[in-house]
Design a protein around this motif. Structure first.
Motif, PDB file in Angstrom:
ATOM      1  N   THR A 246       0.833  -1.200   0.000  1.00 35.42           N
ATOM      2  CA  THR A 246       0.000   0.000   0.000  1.00 35.42           C
ATOM      3  C   THR A 246       0.872   1.255   0.000  1.00 35.42           C
ATOM      4  O   THR A 246       1.912   1.296   0.657  1.00 35.42           O
ATOM      5  CB  THR A 246      -0.902   0.021   1.253  1.00 35.42           C
ATOM      6  OG1 THR A 246      -1.594  -1.227   1.364  1.00 35.42           O
ATOM      7  CG2 THR A 246      -1.910   1.147   1.196  1.00 35.42           C
TER       8      THR A 246
ATOM      9  N   LEU B 102      -7.888   2.116  -1.521  1.00 32.73           N
ATOM     10  CA  LEU B 102      -8.305   1.039  -0.626  1.00 32.73           C
ATOM     11  C   LEU B 102      -9.104   1.576   0.556  1.00 32.73           C
ATOM     12  O   LEU B 102     -10.123   0.998   0.942  1.00 32.73           O
ATOM     13  CB  LEU B 102      -7.085   0.278  -0.122  1.00 32.73           C
ATOM     14  CG  LEU B 102      -6.231  -0.422  -1.186  1.00 32.73           C
ATOM     15  CD1 LEU B 102      -5.041  -1.109  -0.534  1.00 32.73           C
ATOM     16  CD2 LEU B 102      -7.057  -1.415  -1.982  1.00 32.73           C
ATOM     17  N   TRP B 103      -8.636   2.675   1.123  1.00 33.23           N
ATOM     18  CA  TRP B 103      -9.290   3.250   2.294  1.00 33.23           C
ATOM     19  C   TRP B 103      -8.875   4.709   2.451  1.00 33.23           C
ATOM     20  O   TRP B 103      -7.856   5.140   1.920  1.00 33.23           O
ATOM     21  CB  TRP B 103      -8.953   2.468   3.567  1.00 33.23           C
ATOM     22  CG  TRP B 103      -7.480   2.234   3.767  1.00 33.23           C
ATOM     23  CD1 TRP B 103      -6.764   1.130   3.414  1.00 33.23           C
ATOM     24  CD2 TRP B 103      -6.541   3.151   4.357  1.00 33.23           C
ATOM     25  NE1 TRP B 103      -5.440   1.287   3.736  1.00 33.23           N
ATOM     26  CE2 TRP B 103      -5.277   2.525   4.324  1.00 33.23           C
ATOM     27  CE3 TRP B 103      -6.634   4.417   4.899  1.00 33.23           C
ATOM     28  CZ2 TRP B 103      -4.122   3.127   4.814  1.00 33.23           C
ATOM     29  CZ3 TRP B 103      -5.492   5.035   5.395  1.00 33.23           C
ATOM     30  CH2 TRP B 103      -4.261   4.377   5.349  1.00 33.23           C
TER      31      TRP B 103
ATOM     32  N   ASN C 168      -1.010  -3.733  11.048  1.00 36.83           N
ATOM     33  CA  ASN C 168      -2.214  -2.985  10.668  1.00 36.83           C
ATOM     34  C   ASN C 168      -2.332  -1.622  11.360  1.00 36.83           C
ATOM     35  O   ASN C 168      -3.399  -1.015  11.353  1.00 36.83           O
ATOM     36  CB  ASN C 168      -3.473  -3.805  10.937  1.00 36.83           C
ATOM     37  CG  ASN C 168      -3.709  -4.030  12.422  1.00 36.83           C
ATOM     38  OD1 ASN C 168      -2.800  -3.923  13.242  1.00 36.83           O
ATOM     39  ND2 ASN C 168      -4.957  -4.350  12.777  1.00 36.83           N
TER      40      ASN C 168
ATOM     41  N   VAL D 252      -5.864  -0.084  10.360  1.00 41.17           N
ATOM     42  CA  VAL D 252      -6.416  -0.420   9.050  1.00 41.17           C
ATOM     43  C   VAL D 252      -6.702  -1.915   9.014  1.00 41.17           C
ATOM     44  O   VAL D 252      -5.824  -2.735   9.310  1.00 41.17           O
ATOM     45  CB  VAL D 252      -5.432  -0.040   7.926  1.00 41.17           C
ATOM     46  CG1 VAL D 252      -5.981  -0.457   6.575  1.00 41.17           C
ATOM     47  CG2 VAL D 252      -5.159   1.456   7.937  1.00 41.17           C
ATOM     48  N   ASP D 253      -7.931  -2.287   8.661  1.00 42.01           N
ATOM     49  CA  ASP D 253      -8.312  -3.700   8.626  1.00 42.01           C
ATOM     50  C   ASP D 253      -9.014  -4.024   7.319  1.00 42.01           C
ATOM     51  O   ASP D 253      -9.804  -3.225   6.803  1.00 42.01           O
ATOM     52  CB  ASP D 253      -9.253  -4.026   9.788  1.00 42.01           C
ATOM     53  CG  ASP D 253      -8.568  -3.896  11.132  1.00 42.01           C
ATOM     54  OD1 ASP D 253      -7.584  -4.610  11.371  1.00 42.01           O
ATOM     55  OD2 ASP D 253      -9.023  -3.053  11.938  1.00 42.01           O
ATOM     56  N   LYS D 254      -8.712  -5.219   6.797  1.00 43.35           N
ATOM     57  CA  LYS D 254      -9.407  -5.697   5.603  1.00 43.35           C
ATOM     58  C   LYS D 254     -10.626  -6.485   6.035  1.00 43.35           C
ATOM     59  O   LYS D 254     -10.533  -7.414   6.833  1.00 43.35           O
ATOM     60  CB  LYS D 254      -8.474  -6.576   4.767  1.00 43.35           C
ATOM     61  CG  LYS D 254      -9.050  -6.936   3.410  1.00 43.35           C
ATOM     62  CD  LYS D 254      -8.023  -7.646   2.535  1.00 43.35           C
ATOM     63  CE  LYS D 254      -8.598  -7.909   1.150  1.00 43.35           C
ATOM     64  NZ  LYS D 254      -7.602  -8.584   0.268  1.00 43.35           N
TER      65      LYS D 254
ATOM     66  N   TRP E 277     -12.199  -2.394   3.060  1.00 40.11           N
ATOM     67  CA  TRP E 277     -11.258  -2.025   4.108  1.00 40.11           C
ATOM     68  C   TRP E 277     -11.909  -1.035   5.051  1.00 40.11           C
ATOM     69  O   TRP E 277     -12.851  -0.332   4.686  1.00 40.11           O
ATOM     70  CB  TRP E 277     -10.010  -1.370   3.512  1.00 40.11           C
ATOM     71  CG  TRP E 277      -9.146  -2.288   2.695  1.00 40.11           C
ATOM     72  CD1 TRP E 277      -9.395  -2.727   1.425  1.00 40.11           C
ATOM     73  CD2 TRP E 277      -7.918  -2.870   3.092  1.00 40.11           C
ATOM     74  NE1 TRP E 277      -8.401  -3.551   0.998  1.00 40.11           N
ATOM     75  CE2 TRP E 277      -7.459  -3.658   2.005  1.00 40.11           C
ATOM     76  CE3 TRP E 277      -7.137  -2.813   4.245  1.00 40.11           C
ATOM     77  CZ2 TRP E 277      -6.267  -4.372   2.051  1.00 40.11           C
ATOM     78  CZ3 TRP E 277      -5.946  -3.515   4.289  1.00 40.11           C
ATOM     79  CH2 TRP E 277      -5.527  -4.290   3.199  1.00 40.11           C
ATOM     80  N   SER E 278     -11.376  -0.972   6.254  1.00 34.95           N
ATOM     81  CA  SER E 278     -11.800   0.054   7.205  1.00 34.95           C
ATOM     82  C   SER E 278     -10.562   0.758   7.746  1.00 34.95           C
ATOM     83  O   SER E 278      -9.492   0.162   7.877  1.00 34.95           O
ATOM     84  CB  SER E 278     -12.586  -0.561   8.356  1.00 34.95           C
ATOM     85  OG  SER E 278     -11.768  -1.403   9.148  1.00 34.95           O
TER      86      SER E 278
END
Length: 489
Positions: A285, A308-309, A329, A346-348, A353-354
């Motif tokens: 990323t 992604l986020w 993360n 950051v979590d998938k 993603w969040s």
């Protein structure tokens, strides 16, 4: 008889003068002029340049080289090139983007004073060099020529080998240049204070291609000029113009052609921070802190350039440090001017993603920084606390990633560094006070020990530019002077 001659001569001169005067008044210089329509002479249209018509890389000068100034011919026992070493510091924060040089194995810190190799005067600024194969490259601003100038310097002698520059008139605002170039193979890339990107051959200085982020992307340059340093990832130059439509893009380093672009859906603006590559949740990323929020863009081949986020839950008005990954993360965010620090997780989640701010606090309540990006080293986080950091302001401090509020170690009360830079070489930390004094610490698991300090700048002013290291040498600077020191034997 003699008087009669003089009278005749005087009368003659008067007659000639009157005749010339009458002829001059009667002569019409336009008598032979002919009326012609504009453009009838087929002359090309005027090419007058406006103030913002910048021709990037327009001028070039190569210095005459001698055997003593060419790194490839150096064979002195004091030269790192005698043994074939070709160390480098190729970009902002080094080759691993962590501000750590691990290639000091087998070298010993000099017992006596560090040896000053050379001094270079610059325009006012905070831009620092990169190093590759015995040469240093630094973006400077020539105030007399009103020009950005990429300078190639011999690492050992300090002799300028070549310079490429272009006119871009600006007013001083706490200096001019702030960025660090990036090197990839035979390319060197710089970003000027007004967002002008220039790619040159690093050996010859030959111009390869350029890009004007203001004109192409409608980028709004920050108040204190561009602080974003170029990132080159496996042959792709990654930029964050944060313009009207484009947030981030990838450029082919060979051709200058756009390979991918990320729409600016979060409406971020350019900050002084730089794009950092990370692997979060197993996904490569590109992470960027802009004015207005933080975002992550895919660096994976199949989805490169995809947003992604992003989050707007942490958006300081001024951001200089870059994001720092502290776990698989979690990302540490920090900014000055009272913004303090924040922890981003950051979590998938399935196909999405969040991005969640798990903690945020003022500078006096935990780990923070105003100018420099902290270092993650052997399970600890190292920073210089900002001026609004309470009683520990401007000290070096170590924190655990599990507790960003209470330091596990700080430097002594009289060891304060302001906005100065720091980096780790081997197991030593070099910290440069903003007044030009160099400190060296031995770094332990949960503490540091001061082992050496040396005055480098007699009257250092605003020594904020990051330190570069290669082959036993460090390069430091204040606002108008760059110095190279031999620190390892």
């Amino acid at each position: 008889m003699k008087n009669k001659k003089q009278i005749l001569i005087s009368i003659g001169l008067v007659v000639v003068y009157i005749a010339v005067l009458i002829a001059w008044h009667c002569y019409d210089p336009t008598d032979n002029f002919k009326l012609a329509m504009p453009g009838a002479d087929n002359r090309p249209q005027a090419t007058a340049r406006k103030a913002d018509d910048v021709i990037i890389g327009e001028f070039f000068m190569k210095e005459e080289q001698t055997p003593n100034s060419n790194p490839s011919t150096l064979n002195s026992k004091h030269s790192p090139y005698a043994g074939g070493s070709r160390g480098s510091w190729p970009c902002f924060r080094g080759s691993n983007h962590d501000n750590i040089a691990s290639n000091a194995n087998g070298m010993s810190l000099m017992k006596d004073a560090f040896k000053e190799m050379w001094t270079l005067k610059t325009g006012e600024g905070h831009a620092s060099p990169v190093i590759s194969q015995g040469k240093a490259y630094v973006l400077d601003y020539d105030e007399q020529l009103s020009s950005d100038a990429l300078r190639c310097i011999d690492l050992i002698t300090g002799k300028q080998l070549w310079k490429r520059w272009y006119r871009v008139p600006m007013k001083r605002n706490h200096g001019f240049s702030r960025t660090i170039p990036a090197i990839y193979q035979n390319h060197v890339v710089s970003i000027g204070p007004e967002g002008h990107v220039m790619c040159c051959d690093k050996e010859t200085g030959k111009m390869q291609w350029s890009l004007d982020m203001k004109k192409r992307f409608a980028t709004e340059i920050p108040f204190w000029y561009t602080g974003q340093c170029p990132l080159i990832d496996n042959g792709t130059l990654v930029l964050a113009p944060a313009g009207k439509d484009t947030l981030m893009l990838g450029v082919d380093i060979e051709t200058g052609k756009t390979l991918w672009a990320t729409p600016n859906s979060p409406h971020l603006k350019m900050s002084h921070s730089s794009v950092m590559p990370m692997t979060l949740g197993g996904t490569r990323t590109y992470v960027y802190i802009g004015v207005g929020g933080v975002c992550g863009v895919s660096a994976e081949k199949g989805s490169i350039g995809k947003m992604l986020w992003n989050t707007s839950k942490w958006q300081p008005s001024v951001v200089a440090p870059s994001p720092l990954q502290i776990s698989d993360n979690k990302i540490f965010l920090v900014a000055g001017y009272g913004a303090g620090g924040a922890l981003l997780q950051v979590d998938k989640r399935g196909t999405g993603w969040s991005a969640t701010i798990k903690d945020s606090y003022k500078a006096s309540a935990g780990m923070s920084s105003e100018q420099q990006t902290p270092i993650r080293y052997k399970g600890t986080l190292i920073t210089i606390l900002p001026k609004d950091g309470g009683g520990m302001r401007e000290r070096l401090a170590m924190y655990s990633p599990d507790n960003l509020h209470s330091p596990i170690w700080t430097s002594a009360a009289d060891e304060r560094f302001g906005l100065g830079p720091y980096l780790i070489v081997g197991d030593k930390l070099f910290a440069f006070k903003e007044d030009g004094e160099l400190y060296v610490y031995s770094v332990g698991e949960k503490s540091m020990t001061l082992i050496k300090k040396q005055r480098v700048m007699e009257e250092g002013i605003d020594a904020w530019g990051p330190i570069a290291y290669a082959d036993g040498y460090i390069i430091v600077r204040d606002s108008k002077t760059i110095k190279c020191l031999k620190v390892y034997e």
